[in-house]
Structure formats: structure tokens, C-alpha cells
Enzyme design. Structure first.
Site, PDB file in Angstrom:
ATOM      1  N   ARG A  34      13.113  -0.838  -2.912  1.00 52.52           N
ATOM      2  CA  ARG A  34      13.573   0.480  -2.444  1.00 52.52           C
ATOM      3  C   ARG A  34      14.638   1.071  -3.372  1.00 52.52           C
ATOM      4  O   ARG A  34      14.688   2.292  -3.542  1.00 52.52           O
ATOM      5  CB  ARG A  34      14.140   0.362  -1.026  1.00 52.52           C
ATOM      6  N   LYS A 191      -1.076  -7.277  16.572  1.00 47.77           N
ATOM      7  CA  LYS A 191      -1.453  -6.690  17.856  1.00 47.77           C
ATOM      8  C   LYS A 191      -2.117  -5.318  17.772  1.00 47.77           C
ATOM      9  O   LYS A 191      -1.649  -4.441  17.055  1.00 47.77           O
ATOM     10  CB  LYS A 191      -0.209  -6.545  18.716  1.00 47.77           C
ATOM     11  N   GLY A 339       5.864  -3.076   5.821  1.00 47.55           N
ATOM     12  CA  GLY A 339       6.581  -4.252   5.307  1.00 47.55           C
ATOM     13  C   GLY A 339       5.714  -5.403   4.841  1.00 47.55           C
ATOM     14  O   GLY A 339       5.786  -5.825   3.687  1.00 47.55           O
ATOM     15  N   GLY A 362       8.257   1.737   9.331  1.00 48.25           N
ATOM     16  CA  GLY A 362       8.039   2.552  10.526  1.00 48.25           C
ATOM     17  C   GLY A 362       7.693   3.995  10.192  1.00 48.25           C
ATOM     18  O   GLY A 362       6.837   4.604  10.835  1.00 48.25           O
TER      19      GLY A 362
HETATM   20  C1  3PG Z   1      13.220   0.646   7.744  1.00 47.69           C
HETATM   21  O1  3PG Z   1      13.556  -0.390   7.144  1.00 47.69           O
HETATM   22  O2  3PG Z   1      12.119   0.764   8.322  1.00 47.69           O
HETATM   23  C2  3PG Z   1      14.123   1.836   7.657  1.00 47.69           C
HETATM   24  O3  3PG Z   1      15.157   1.619   6.761  1.00 47.69           O
HETATM   25  C3  3PG Z   1      14.618   2.255   9.018  1.00 47.69           C
HETATM   26  O4  3PG Z   1      15.468   1.304   9.582  1.00 47.69           O
HETATM   27  P1  3PG Z   1      15.732   1.311  11.148  1.00 47.69           P
HETATM   28  O5  3PG Z   1      14.448   0.886  11.803  1.00 47.69           O
HETATM   29  O6  3PG Z   1      16.871   0.333  11.386  1.00 47.69           O
HETATM   30  O7  3PG Z   1      16.097   2.713  11.542  1.00 47.69           O
END
Ligand code: 3PG
Length: 384
Positions: A34, A191, A339, A362
Site C-alpha cells: 500500500r 462463506k 486481502g 472491504g
Molecule cells: C482496510 O484495511 O481494509 C482499510 O484500511 C480500512 O480499514 P478499517 O476496516 O479498519 O476501516
């Protein structure tokens, strides 16, 4: 949306929200993907002669208190190395900071500020008062309506999208809005319930959806195949049937099973209908991997989210490796995100062969689901 590249940054106070939420181990950044992805934005602002102020969150610390374990210090040190120029870490910045033209400073974790996560208006105005131009470049946090990603954009004198955010939106748009056909998606993970919105959105654009991991087990059970003691959401079998009636979901014909989920568990390849009561399905078999690779060969657009097996354990990683290799060899526009997916891309060394790798976890999923990202919406509201 206004873009950073359209603005004159010379001598301006430029506040850039990046997603520098990276893993830290023993006080050092352990994976800097990142940070590297943000580097072109940071360099462009610095080279343009801006006073560059970077801000990001790291982890999920308790708000309103300083917590060394979530300090941005390792990130400042890492950035100093990558930029070849000192990046000062600034702890107290809300009342104003002195930054020289061409200098780059990093603010301490925005989540140490009370009101950050609630998108507090006072805090947003304090951020806004620090700058002439606010640049939103943190795609990975664009699904969060927080003071540093959303509120600040309402009050800053000027607000725009940074090059990384713009590139992410372009790449995702290319895969999801009018993509070159056929479109094949790979949706893996444990899931169905966590990927239901993703599957529902993708069935509208995809010619085929390859499912993997626990998700595939639920689809296998829905098609009447035995899954033994594999992870499987029996309450979602009807949902799986519905999805499979609307979009082609090629199912495994062979699988790799083990008696338990463990690093040392012995792997056995079985025909799908030979799976017995005591088996756990932990990967797809070689014949299935070959069929999936063939599908990917013909695709013009590939969207990859989630592994098809427990690739953290080598004996259950062959399916995911075959897919990674097939994507790498394909001429399709390929997009990978999430991820686990990025970890698999790294493990199998195919990063250079994928058209675009998203920095979002996310945020990537929410975009694919067709949800509005609040940090992008607020820039749209402010216009071009
Ligand atoms: C992530 O790693 O998905 C983002 O940096 C967002 O982090 P958070 O879910 O703690 O808001």
C-alpha cells in the site's frame, strides 16, 4: 470528479489522505504494497513543489488516546527510505503545521483523534483548515465515511481525487461497466454469506463465476454432491440454487480432501462423488484446475477475489496456484482484489502479470457490490 493532476500544486498546502494501513511487525512495516502504491501520488505532489501533508489510519486503536502500538512511526521511517528524503512524523497537527515547499510530512494516526470515525464536523473542519487542497487517494478506506476521508472533503477549500484513487476507479470500472466479454469472475473464500452481495452483483456482468473454498462447498451441496464435514452453509443451499439458475457456476469435478484442517494434514485427491463423511474439502483437484484454467484462457475480462483452496498450507495450494498461473498467462484484462487474493498473488509471484491489483479489501468488495463509496460520493458532490 476533480483530479489532483489537473491542479497547480506549487507552493500550496496539500493534504493527502492515503491508506497506509499496513501490517507492522516488531516496529517495522512487514508488507509495503500500500505504501508503494501511494508513492507516485506523493512524489508527484512533492515534485510539483507542494507542501505535502500525508494522513492515514493504522489499525483500529481506541479513539481519543495515543497508543504507541498503532503509531505511524514505522510508516514514516519506511517512507523516508522509499522517498530518499526525510518524512517527519507530526504528532500535534490539528492547530497548524509548518511545512516547506517540496517537503513531505506524515501526521500521526488519524484514529487517535476523537470524532474521526464518527465523521465529526469540528474535526473535519480542523483538517480542512490545514490545507489549500485536500486530496483523497485512500481507495482502501473510501468505503468509510470518516472525518479524514469524507468530512474534510466537504470543508476543504479545494477537494480532488489523487492518482491512486483515480486509477482504482478506472480499473474497477473497466472490469464492471461494459467489460470486454466473456467475463469470468473467481469468488473464493470461506462463506457464501459474506460474499452474497458480491455474487448477486457479479451474476449480472459475468458469463461464468468460478466459486472456491467454503463457498464452492455450499454450491456443491446445492447440486446434490456429498461434502463430508467440509465448511458448508446448509441454510444457504436454496440461495445457492437460485444463483446457479441465473449464472453459470462451473463446479469442481475433483477435490483435494483431508481428515482435518491442519498444516500437516495429509492431502488426498478424490472424484467429487467419492467424498466421504469424514472428509474436509480443502482445494480443487487437478482436473478441475485444468478446466478452470481453460475457462480463464478464453476470458477477455477476469475479476479475481478469493482463493479456491487453503493456499496457506502448500498441499492445498495447487488449485489457487493453477488459477494464478492461468490468469498470468491470459491476455484478458485481469483485476485482483481483497486481502487473501493479494497474498496469493504474492505467494505465486504473478503480481507483474495481472493488469491491476487493487489496494482495497472491504472497499474493493463494496465497489464490486455496486455500493456507493462515501469518500468518492463527496468528491462527486463537489463537482469537476
Ligand atoms: C482496510 O484495511 O481494509 C482499510 O484500511 C480500512 O480499514 P478499517 O476496516 O479498519 O476501516
Amino acid at each position: 470528479i476533480k483530479k489532483m493532476t489537473d491542479l497547480d500544486l506549487a507552493g500550496k498546502r496539500v493534504l493527502i489522505r492515503e491508506d497506509l494501513n499496513v501490517p507492522v511487525k516488531d516496529g517495522k512495516v512487514s508488507s509495503d504494497a500500500r505504501i508503494r502504491a501511494s508513492l507516485p501520488t506523493i512524489k508527484a505532489a512533492k515534485d510539483a513543489g507542494a507542501k505535502v501533508m500525508l494522513m492515514s489510519h493504522l489499525g483500529r486503536p481506541e479513539e481519543g488516546v495515543y497508543d504507541e502500538a498503532s503509531s505511524m512511526k514505522p510508516v514514516a521511517e519506511h517512507l523516508t527510505g522509499l522517498l530518499g528524503q526525510e518524512v517527519r512524523l507530526i504528532k500535534d497537527y490539528l492547530n497548524g503545521v509548518e511545512v516547506a515547499d517540496g517537503e513531505v510530512v506524515l501526521f500521526e494516526n488519524v484514529r487517535f483523534n476523537k470524532g474521526e470515525k464518527k465523521d465529526n464536523e469540528e474535526l473535519s473542519k480542523q483538517y480542512a483548515a490545514l490545507c489549500d487542497i485536500y486530496v483523497m487517494d485512500a481507495f482502501g478506506t473510501a468505503h468509510r465515511a470518516q472525518a479524514s476521508t469524507h468530512g474534510v472533503a466537504r470543508f476543504a477549500p479545494e477537494a480532488c481525487a489523487g492518482p491512486l484513487l483515480a486509477a482504482e476507479l478506472d480499473a474497477l470500472g473497466k472490469a464492471l461497466d461494459n467489460p470486454a466479454k466473456p467475463v469470468v469472475a473467481i469468488v473464493g473464500g470461506s462463506k457464501v454469506s459474506t460474499k452474497l452481495d458480491v455474487l448477486n452483483a457479479l451474476e449480472k456482468v459475468c458469463d461464468q463465476i468460478i466459486v472456491g473454498g467454503g463457498i464452492a462447498n455450499t454450491f456443491l451441496a446445492a447440486a446434490g454432491h456429498p461434502v463430508g464435514k467440509s465448511l458448508c452453509e446448509h441454510d444457504l443451499i436454496d440461495t445457492a440454487k437460485d444463483i446457479a439458475s441465473r449464472v453459470e457456476i462451473p463446479l469442481p469435478v475433483d477435490v483435494v480432501v483431508a481428515p482435518e484442517f491442519a498444516e500437516t494434514a495429509p492431502a488426498t485427491t478424490k472424484n467429487i462423488d467419492e467424498v466421504s463423511e469424514g472428509d474436509m474439502i480443502l482445494d480443487v483437484g487437478p482436473e478441475t484446475a485444468g478446466q478452470f484454467a481453460e475457462l480463464l484462457k478464453n476470458a477477455k475480462t477476469i475479476l479475481w477475489n478469493g482463493p479456491v483452496g487453503v493456499f496457506e498450507f502448500d498441499q492445498f495450494g495447487n488449485g489457487t496456484k493453477s488459477l494464478a498461473d492461468a490468469i498470468a498467462e491470459s491476455d484478458a484484462f485481469s483485476l485482483a482484489g481483497g486481502g487473501d487474493t493479494v497474498a496469493a498473488v504474492d505467494k505465486y509471484g504473478v503480481a507483474d502479470k495481472i493488469s491491476y491489483i487493487s489496494t482495497g479489501g472491504g472497499a474493493f468488495l463494496e465497489f464490486v457490490e455496486g455500493k456507493t463509496l462515501p469518500a468518492v460520493a463527496v468528491l462527486e458532490e463537489r463537482g469537476a
